[in-house]
Design a protein around this motif. Structure first.
Motif, PDB file in Angstrom:
ATOM      1  N   PRO A  33       0.813  -1.232   0.000  1.00  0.00           N
ATOM      2  CA  PRO A  33       0.000   0.000   0.000  1.00  0.00           C
ATOM      3  C   PRO A  33       0.840   1.273   0.000  1.00  0.00           C
ATOM      4  O   PRO A  33       0.784   2.088   0.919  1.00  0.00           O
ATOM      5  CB  PRO A  33      -0.808  -0.148   1.292  1.00  0.00           C
ATOM      6  N   LEU A  34       1.600   1.477  -1.046  1.00  0.00           N
ATOM      7  CA  LEU A  34       2.565   2.571  -1.069  1.00  0.00           C
ATOM      8  C   LEU A  34       2.002   3.895  -1.579  1.00  0.00           C
ATOM      9  O   LEU A  34       2.622   4.949  -1.423  1.00  0.00           O
ATOM     10  CB  LEU A  34       3.789   2.181  -1.910  1.00  0.00           C
ATOM     11  N   TYR A  35       0.862   3.878  -2.248  1.00  0.00           N
ATOM     12  CA  TYR A  35       0.272   5.082  -2.842  1.00  0.00           C
ATOM     13  C   TYR A  35       1.223   5.730  -3.845  1.00  0.00           C
ATOM     14  O   TYR A  35       1.524   6.909  -3.795  1.00  0.00           O
ATOM     15  CB  TYR A  35      -0.167   6.076  -1.769  1.00  0.00           C
ATOM     16  N   SER A  36       1.657   4.927  -4.797  1.00  0.00           N
ATOM     17  CA  SER A  36       2.491   5.411  -5.903  1.00  0.00           C
ATOM     18  C   SER A  36       2.421   4.421  -7.044  1.00  0.00           C
ATOM     19  O   SER A  36       2.272   3.212  -6.815  1.00  0.00           O
ATOM     20  CB  SER A  36       3.947   5.571  -5.464  1.00  0.00           C
ATOM     21  N   ASP A  37       2.518   4.926  -8.274  1.00  0.00           N
ATOM     22  CA  ASP A  37       2.632   4.031  -9.421  1.00  0.00           C
ATOM     23  C   ASP A  37       4.083   3.794  -9.811  1.00  0.00           C
ATOM     24  O   ASP A  37       4.370   3.068 -10.752  1.00  0.00           O
ATOM     25  CB  ASP A  37       1.843   4.570 -10.617  1.00  0.00           C
ATOM     26  N   LEU A  38       5.031   4.437  -9.080  1.00  0.00           N
ATOM     27  CA  LEU A  38       6.470   4.330  -9.330  1.00  0.00           C
ATOM     28  C   LEU A  38       6.857   4.793 -10.734  1.00  0.00           C
ATOM     29  O   LEU A  38       7.949   4.495 -11.211  1.00  0.00           O
ATOM     30  CB  LEU A  38       6.966   2.894  -9.096  1.00  0.00           C
ATOM     31  N   ALA A  39       5.977   5.543 -11.376  1.00  0.00           N
ATOM     32  CA  ALA A  39       6.214   5.986 -12.750  1.00  0.00           C
ATOM     33  C   ALA A  39       6.614   7.455 -12.783  1.00  0.00           C
ATOM     34  O   ALA A  39       6.457   8.192 -11.810  1.00  0.00           O
ATOM     35  CB  ALA A  39       4.958   5.767 -13.589  1.00  0.00           C
ATOM     36  N   LEU A  40       7.110   7.862 -13.938  1.00  0.00           N
ATOM     37  CA  LEU A  40       7.468   9.248 -14.178  1.00  0.00           C
ATOM     38  C   LEU A  40       6.269  10.008 -14.739  1.00  0.00           C
ATOM     39  O   LEU A  40       5.518   9.476 -15.557  1.00  0.00           O
ATOM     40  CB  LEU A  40       8.609   9.334 -15.191  1.00  0.00           C
ATOM     41  N   HIS A  41       6.136  11.263 -14.304  1.00  0.00           N
ATOM     42  CA  HIS A  41       5.088  12.126 -14.833  1.00  0.00           C
ATOM     43  C   HIS A  41       5.658  13.508 -15.096  1.00  0.00           C
ATOM     44  O   HIS A  41       6.494  14.010 -14.325  1.00  0.00           O
ATOM     45  CB  HIS A  41       3.920  12.226 -13.851  1.00  0.00           C
ATOM     46  N   ASP A  42       5.202  14.112 -16.184  1.00  0.00           N
ATOM     47  CA  ASP A  42       5.588  15.484 -16.512  1.00  0.00           C
ATOM     48  C   ASP A  42       4.846  16.416 -15.555  1.00  0.00           C
ATOM     49  O   ASP A  42       3.624  16.540 -15.614  1.00  0.00           O
ATOM     50  CB  ASP A  42       5.194  15.771 -17.956  1.00  0.00           C
ATOM     51  N   MET A  43       5.600  17.085 -14.671  1.00  0.00           N
ATOM     52  CA  MET A  43       4.989  17.934 -13.648  1.00  0.00           C
ATOM     53  C   MET A  43       5.027  19.411 -14.000  1.00  0.00           C
ATOM     54  O   MET A  43       4.787  20.263 -13.150  1.00  0.00           O
ATOM     55  CB  MET A  43       5.677  17.685 -12.303  1.00  0.00           C
ATOM     56  N   GLY A  44       5.327  19.716 -15.250  1.00  0.00           N
ATOM     57  CA  GLY A  44       5.212  21.082 -15.702  1.00  0.00           C
ATOM     58  C   GLY A  44       6.418  21.951 -15.393  1.00  0.00           C
ATOM     59  O   GLY A  44       7.347  21.550 -14.689  1.00  0.00           O
ATOM     60  N   PRO A  45       6.415  23.186 -15.912  1.00  0.00           N
ATOM     61  CA  PRO A  45       7.568  24.068 -15.751  1.00  0.00           C
ATOM     62  C   PRO A  45       7.803  24.512 -14.316  1.00  0.00           C
ATOM     63  O   PRO A  45       8.914  24.889 -13.966  1.00  0.00           O
ATOM     64  CB  PRO A  45       7.219  25.260 -16.651  1.00  0.00           C
ATOM     65  N   GLY A  46       6.771  24.475 -13.476  1.00  0.00           N
ATOM     66  CA  GLY A  46       6.946  24.914 -12.093  1.00  0.00           C
ATOM     67  C   GLY A  46       7.872  24.033 -11.283  1.00  0.00           C
ATOM     68  O   GLY A  46       8.441  24.477 -10.280  1.00  0.00           O
ATOM     69  N   LEU A  47       8.034  22.780 -11.687  1.00  0.00           N
ATOM     70  CA  LEU A  47       8.893  21.844 -10.965  1.00  0.00           C
ATOM     71  C   LEU A  47      10.091  21.405 -11.797  1.00  0.00           C
ATOM     72  O   LEU A  47      10.800  20.478 -11.417  1.00  0.00           O
ATOM     73  CB  LEU A  47       8.085  20.620 -10.516  1.00  0.00           C
ATOM     74  N   GLU A  48      10.336  22.068 -12.912  1.00  0.00           N
ATOM     75  CA  GLU A  48      11.426  21.666 -13.799  1.00  0.00           C
ATOM     76  C   GLU A  48      12.789  21.950 -13.174  1.00  0.00           C
ATOM     77  O   GLU A  48      13.010  23.017 -12.600  1.00  0.00           O
ATOM     78  CB  GLU A  48      11.310  22.419 -15.126  1.00  0.00           C
ATOM     79  N   ASP A  49      13.697  20.982 -13.289  1.00  0.00           N
ATOM     80  CA  ASP A  49      15.061  21.201 -12.799  1.00  0.00           C
ATOM     81  C   ASP A  49      16.114  21.059 -13.899  1.00  0.00           C
ATOM     82  O   ASP A  49      17.305  21.154 -13.605  1.00  0.00           O
ATOM     83  CB  ASP A  49      15.386  20.270 -11.626  1.00  0.00           C
TER      84      ASP A  49
END
Length: 463
Positions: free
Chosen positions: A373-389
């Motif tokens: 029950p980890l509450y994650s799909d362990l996948a990558l998601h594009d989180m937009g320019p606000g979180l870009e590094d």
């Protein structure tokens, strides 16, 4: 997006945050945090006990510092113990309330200054630089555009819209050096100029990920991850949610540890952390990261299977500790938390923060074909320019982040990959910049009534 639209969204977010309250980390007499998984075999339990002792070890340059059980610190480092970073709410957790990096900066005669982004009451942080020195002036050359190493965006961006030009870097640049320490006589190296890199928009921060239940995450089958990514596709598409796995570039299998799911296994995760964060060379990372004459005091690798005597190196021991560390203990589920759980699902949060994935076959009975029950799909998601590094790791680009597992969230102090907030409401808002796969779900959260938002926050703090 126009400036007035950005201002409106920012104002709406601020008003929304004020309408409900993050309950904060749970308090009380909860037990189970930092304990081994119940039902381990005697051999597995022995490995866990040896591992937890090594995980808490403090290292010095050559083992002569009083109270330091290990050696190999530096020449550059972020901290001198795994347990110092992973301490909230107990050993194996995440960044503690009091930042141990402040004390270690001057320890044993060291002369390090404290970077401005390290605070006594702030999170443990490490720094990555997106770009190295050099390169064409802004507006020329490839820049950080497209799907290349720098992330997505307009080509040739300069400091005003992204990191400075230059060859891709992406590596950790340690905060501190051993120069001045009593066990590092003659070493003369300096800390990086972090202020200059921040001014160049080139420094990006990360905080420690919690390690509870890491062995169960390692045991989750690839079929479970991929089947989950393919499921509910019509609903995910309607919400703008994609998602894709990160894969090891050598064997092609799914990697799953780290903020960008860049690490394949707990052994590689431990080996890299010991080398990068503490400076301890090992069988997987046998070379020092700094080769300045006068700063190399030990034969390498410093953590070696033959030298260990018992056959269990520091890397192996730390990996075994993480592997057999129990998952986090949830808090009581109140009526409010139960309503919040339903809202969490109804607005689409569960499409990325998958409530459970299933392990495959494992030699450890407690990990064999179990729901996690980890509450994650362990996948990558594009989180937009606000979180870009602007940093690439494996198939992850600058805007890509692994869905952070939410189990144990009820005891965390700092949120987001860089620890930018301690308020869950703010963390939710940070997911929702235009272009993020979480944009529509975040807008659904914004549209909830205040009591519905409170229920959702209470649910998250119950995990």
């Amino acid at each position: 997006m126009k400036l007035f639209e950005l201002g409106f969204i920012g104002l709406a977010a601020a008003l929304s945050v004020a309408a409900q309250t993050d309950p904060g980390p749970r308090t009380g007499t909860e037990t189970g945090w930092g304990q081994p998984i119940s039902g381990l075999s005697p051999a597995e339990l022995a490995s866990f006990k040896q591992g937890i002792a090594r995980f808490a070890d403090v290292v010095s340059v050559n083992g002569t510092e009083p109270g330091a059980a290990g050696k190999g610190l530096g020449p550059r480092f972020n901290l001198n113990s795994c347990g110092g970073c992973h301490a909230q709410p107990s050993v194996g957790g995440t960044s503690p309330r009091v930042n141990p990096q402040i004390a270690v900066a001057k320890e044993y005669g060291a002369e390090n200054s404290i970077p401005a982004f390290i605070k006594a009451d702030g999170p443990v942080r490490v720094v990555r630089f997106s770009r190295g020195p050099g390169g064409p002036p802004p507006g020329l050359g490839p820049g950080p555009g497209g799907r290349g190493p720098g992330g997505r965006g307009a080509p040739g961006r300069g400091p005003a819209g992204g990191p400075p030009p230059g060859p891709p870097d992406g590596g950790v640049h340690d905060l501190f050096v051993i120069a001045g320490r009593k066990d590092a006589a003659g070493c003369a190296i300096s800390q990086p100029d972090f202020a200059a890199e921040i001014a160049r928009n080139n420094a990006f921060f990360r905080i420690p990920t919690p390690l509870y239940g890491a062995g169960l995450i390692e045991a989750i089958s690839e079929a479970s991850i991929m089947n989950n990514l393919r499921s509910d596709r019509q609903l995910k598409n309607s919400l703008g949610i994609g998602g894709r796995e990160n894969r090891n570039q050598n064997d092609g299998t799914i990697s799953r540890f780290g903020w960008k799911a860049q690490d394949k296994s707990l052994v590689s995760f431990a080996a890299e952390a010991l080398n990068v964060e503490e400076g301890v060379t090992n069988d997987q990372f046998p070379q020092e990261r700094e080769d300045t004459p006068g700063c190399l005091f030990n034969a390498t690798p410093e953590d070696h299977v033959i030298r260990s005597g018992s056959g269990m190196t520091e890397v192996t021991a730390v990996a075994e500790f993480m592997r057999f560390l129990a998952p986090p203990s949830p808090g009581p589920s109140t009526e409010s938390a139960k309503r919040g759980k339903q809202t969490f699902s109804s607005i689409g949060c569960a499409m990325c923060h998958t409530p459970a994935l299933r392990t495959g076959k494992s030699e450890t009975a407690q990990m064999n074909e179990k729901w996690v029950p980890l509450y994650s799909d362990l996948a990558l998601h594009d989180m937009g320019p606000g979180l870009e590094d602007f940093i690439a790791q494996g198939q992850a680009n600058g805007r890509d982040w692994r869905t952070a597992p939410l189990w144990g969230l009820g005891q965390r102090i700092f949120f987001m990959h860089d620890g930018r907030t301690s308020d869950l409401s703010v963390a939710i808002h940070e997911h929702g910049t235009a272009g993020s796969e979480a944009y529509q779900t975040t807008r659904k959260f914004e549209a909830l009534k205040a009591d519905e938002k409170q229920d959702l926050l209470n649910f998250l703090r119950s995990l």
